[in-house]
Design a protein around this motif. Structure first.
Motif, PDB file in Angstrom:
ATOM      1  N   LEU A  76      59.379  55.046 -13.547  1.00 59.69           N
ATOM      2  CA  LEU A  76      58.976  56.447 -13.480  1.00 59.69           C
ATOM      3  C   LEU A  76      57.492  56.589 -13.766  1.00 59.69           C
ATOM      4  N   GLN A  77      56.777  57.242 -12.848  1.00 56.64           N
ATOM      5  CA  GLN A  77      55.348  57.465 -13.006  1.00 56.64           C
ATOM      6  C   GLN A  77      55.031  58.867 -13.517  1.00 56.64           C
ATOM      7  N   GLY A  78      55.809  59.845 -13.101  1.00 59.85           N
ATOM      8  CA  GLY A  78      55.560  61.211 -13.538  1.00 59.85           C
ATOM      9  C   GLY A  78      56.628  62.145 -13.015  1.00 59.85           C
ATOM     10  N   SER A  79      56.733  63.316 -13.625  1.00 62.79           N
ATOM     11  CA  SER A  79      57.732  64.309 -13.236  1.00 62.79           C
ATOM     12  C   SER A  79      57.143  65.698 -13.394  1.00 62.79           C
ATOM     13  N   SER A  80      57.608  66.620 -12.569  1.00 61.97           N
ATOM     14  CA  SER A  80      57.078  67.980 -12.613  1.00 61.97           C
ATOM     15  C   SER A  80      58.106  68.973 -12.094  1.00 61.97           C
ATOM     16  N   PRO A  81      58.086  70.204 -12.585  1.00 64.99           N
ATOM     17  CA  PRO A  81      58.891  71.252 -11.949  1.00 64.99           C
ATOM     18  C   PRO A  81      58.357  71.544 -10.554  1.00 64.99           C
ATOM     19  N   VAL A  82      59.227  71.995  -9.680  1.00 72.29           N
ATOM     20  CA  VAL A  82      58.851  72.346  -8.314  1.00 72.29           C
ATOM     21  C   VAL A  82      59.511  73.656  -7.923  1.00 72.29           C
ATOM     22  N   ASP A 133      60.557  66.714   6.593  1.00 75.17           N
ATOM     23  CA  ASP A 133      61.310  66.802   7.851  1.00 75.17           C
ATOM     24  C   ASP A 133      60.450  67.614   8.822  1.00 75.17           C
ATOM     25  N   TYR A 134      59.736  66.903   9.682  1.00 73.25           N
ATOM     26  CA  TYR A 134      58.784  67.564  10.575  1.00 73.25           C
ATOM     27  C   TYR A 134      59.482  68.554  11.506  1.00 73.25           C
ATOM     28  N   ASP A 135      60.628  68.149  12.071  1.00 79.62           N
ATOM     29  CA  ASP A 135      61.335  69.018  13.023  1.00 79.62           C
ATOM     30  C   ASP A 135      61.792  70.322  12.385  1.00 79.62           C
ATOM     31  N   ALA A 136      62.150  70.269  11.105  1.00 83.98           N
ATOM     32  CA  ALA A 136      62.591  71.474  10.403  1.00 83.98           C
ATOM     33  C   ALA A 136      61.441  72.183   9.697  1.00 83.98           C
ATOM     34  N   ALA A 137      60.214  71.660   9.861  1.00 81.39           N
ATOM     35  CA  ALA A 137      59.013  72.231   9.245  1.00 81.39           C
ATOM     36  C   ALA A 137      59.112  72.284   7.722  1.00 81.39           C
ATOM     37  N   VAL A 138      59.689  71.226   7.145  1.00 78.96           N
ATOM     38  CA  VAL A 138      59.812  71.132   5.694  1.00 78.96           C
ATOM     39  C   VAL A 138      58.830  70.082   5.186  1.00 78.96           C
ATOM     40  N   SER A 139      57.996  70.464   4.251  1.00 80.03           N
ATOM     41  CA  SER A 139      57.000  69.543   3.696  1.00 80.03           C
ATOM     42  C   SER A 139      56.942  69.679   2.184  1.00 80.03           C
ATOM     43  N   MET A 140      56.236  68.744   1.571  1.00 76.56           N
ATOM     44  CA  MET A 140      55.902  68.836   0.152  1.00 76.56           C
ATOM     45  C   MET A 140      54.400  69.100   0.073  1.00 76.56           C
ATOM     46  N   HIS A 141      54.018  70.127  -0.648  1.00 75.57           N
ATOM     47  CA  HIS A 141      52.598  70.489  -0.694  1.00 75.57           C
ATOM     48  C   HIS A 141      52.265  71.175  -2.005  1.00 75.57           C
ATOM     49  N   ARG A 142      50.991  71.348  -2.246  1.00 75.20           N
ATOM     50  CA  ARG A 142      50.530  72.069  -3.429  1.00 75.20           C
ATOM     51  C   ARG A 142      51.022  73.518  -3.362  1.00 75.20           C
ATOM     52  N   VAL A 143      51.367  74.055  -4.513  1.00 75.31           N
ATOM     53  CA  VAL A 143      51.817  75.440  -4.547  1.00 75.31           C
ATOM     54  C   VAL A 143      50.685  76.355  -4.096  1.00 75.31           C
ATOM     55  N   ARG A 144      51.032  77.380  -3.327  1.00 70.02           N
ATOM     56  CA  ARG A 144      50.063  78.368  -2.865  1.00 70.02           C
ATOM     57  C   ARG A 144      50.393  79.703  -3.515  1.00 70.02           C
ATOM     58  N   ALA A 145      49.443  80.248  -4.233  1.00 67.63           N
ATOM     59  CA  ALA A 145      49.663  81.500  -4.956  1.00 67.63           C
ATOM     60  C   ALA A 145      49.002  82.664  -4.231  1.00 67.63           C
ATOM     61  N   THR A 146      49.057  82.645  -2.905  1.00 74.72           N
ATOM     62  CA  THR A 146      48.362  83.666  -2.117  1.00 74.72           C
ATOM     63  C   THR A 146      49.060  85.018  -2.153  1.00 74.72           C
ATOM     64  N   GLY A 169      61.769  76.689   2.211  1.00 74.04           N
ATOM     65  CA  GLY A 169      62.412  75.383   2.307  1.00 74.04           C
ATOM     66  C   GLY A 169      61.504  74.256   1.858  1.00 74.04           C
ATOM     67  N   CYS A 170      60.202  74.502   1.902  1.00 71.07           N
ATOM     68  CA  CYS A 170      59.249  73.477   1.471  1.00 71.07           C
ATOM     69  C   CYS A 170      59.311  73.274  -0.040  1.00 71.07           C
ATOM     70  N   ILE A 171      58.863  72.099  -0.471  1.00 72.93           N
ATOM     71  CA  ILE A 171      58.830  71.742  -1.881  1.00 72.93           C
ATOM     72  C   ILE A 171      57.412  71.995  -2.389  1.00 72.93           C
ATOM     73  N   ASN A 172      57.257  73.004  -3.239  1.00 68.59           N
ATOM     74  CA  ASN A 172      55.949  73.387  -3.792  1.00 68.59           C
ATOM     75  C   ASN A 172      55.726  72.666  -5.112  1.00 68.59           C
ATOM     76  N   PHE A 177      49.510  67.980 -10.323  1.00 70.58           N
ATOM     77  CA  PHE A 177      50.512  66.918 -10.207  1.00 70.58           C
ATOM     78  C   PHE A 177      50.487  66.316  -8.806  1.00 70.58           C
ATOM     79  N   TYR A 178      50.328  67.166  -7.804  1.00 70.98           N
ATOM     80  CA  TYR A 178      50.254  66.671  -6.432  1.00 70.98           C
ATOM     81  C   TYR A 178      49.102  65.676  -6.292  1.00 70.98           C
ATOM     82  N   ASP A 179      47.943  66.047  -6.789  1.00 67.29           N
ATOM     83  CA  ASP A 179      46.767  65.176  -6.650  1.00 67.29           C
ATOM     84  C   ASP A 179      46.898  63.887  -7.452  1.00 67.29           C
ATOM     85  N   ALA A 180      47.563  63.968  -8.616  1.00 65.17           N
ATOM     86  CA  ALA A 180      47.657  62.802  -9.496  1.00 65.17           C
ATOM     87  C   ALA A 180      48.782  61.846  -9.119  1.00 65.17           C
TER      88      ALA A 180
END
Length: 213
Positions: A76-82, A133-146, A169-172, A177-180
């Motif tokens: 285990l390298q790290g863990s975070s809420p998503v 999952d590219y076809d379902a447009a699901v990605s993991m990315h930095r949270v956006r607080a827009t 559906g994406c994982i925010n 944590f994303y960068d590290a």
């Protein structure tokens, strides 16, 4: 996890994997976060069956709204809420990746479960992301607080997991944590992300759990 009845052959193969897993040790580089047990259990199975192909990988625990990043040896390298999809469920609606977001109903905003071969990519704004999952447009990315009314940063900081369901559906992931952790492990190469199901037993989504170790 929900209890299910497995076929005798699958049960015996799964038992063989579990016996092998008892011989493995999994050490964390930091104190274990809450609900780490399911993620570590799955990580042991991944390494025991070489399903990760000697590459770093991540496990997403939807029930506890957390992501766990492991090195190639399963440490285990790290863990975070998503933040996860608003709707509970383990499957994406067919064709949802081709729809405009405004046409996706609340009950269709699910984060799919299973084993996903990931790849680095960029979104329409040019931000680096990890495609789940590219076809379902699901990605993991930095949270956006827009959208301030969605309170995404506050949801991530909350001790409750009940308010971590908000995305399409994406994982925010928190940006730091994303960068590290996410970017070094999955942001420059193809990888694997395992998303634990919340409506069925794990072996129904992970074939390698029935594979001899």
């Amino acid at each position: 996890m929900n209890a299910v009845t497995a076929a005798p052959g699958a049960a015996s193969r799964a038992l063989a994997v579990l016996v092998s897993l008892s011989l493995l040790s999994l050490s964390a580089s930091a104190p274990s976060p809450p609900a780490v047990e399911d993620a570590q259990w799955l990580a042991r199975a991944v390494v025991a069956t070489a399903d990760n192909r000697a590459a770093p990988f991540a496990v997403v625990d939807k029930k506890n709204a957390r992501v766990f990043v492991f090195d190639a040896a399963g440490r285990l390298q790290g863990s975070s809420p998503v933040l996860l999809g608003l709707a509970h469920g383990d499957d994406s609606v067919p064709g949802i990746g081709e729809r405009e977001m405004s046409r996706i109903r609340p009950e269709e905003r699910t984060t799919p479960a299973g084993r996903f071969r990931t790849e680095p990519g960029r979104n329409a704004q040019g931000e680096d992301i990890v495609w789940i999952d590219y076809d379902a447009a699901v990605s993991m990315h930095r949270v956006r607080a827009t959208v301030k009314s969605e309170r995404r940063l506050e949801r991530l900081a909350s001790p409750s997991v009940a308010d971590n369901r908000i995305s399409y559906g994406c994982i925010n992931v928190p940006a730091a944590f994303y960068d590290a952790y996410i970017k070094p492990a999955l942001g420059s190469r193809r990888g694997v992300v395992y998303v634990l199901p919340e409506t069925v037993a794990p072996h129904e989504r992970f074939e390698f759990l029935s594979r001899p170790a």
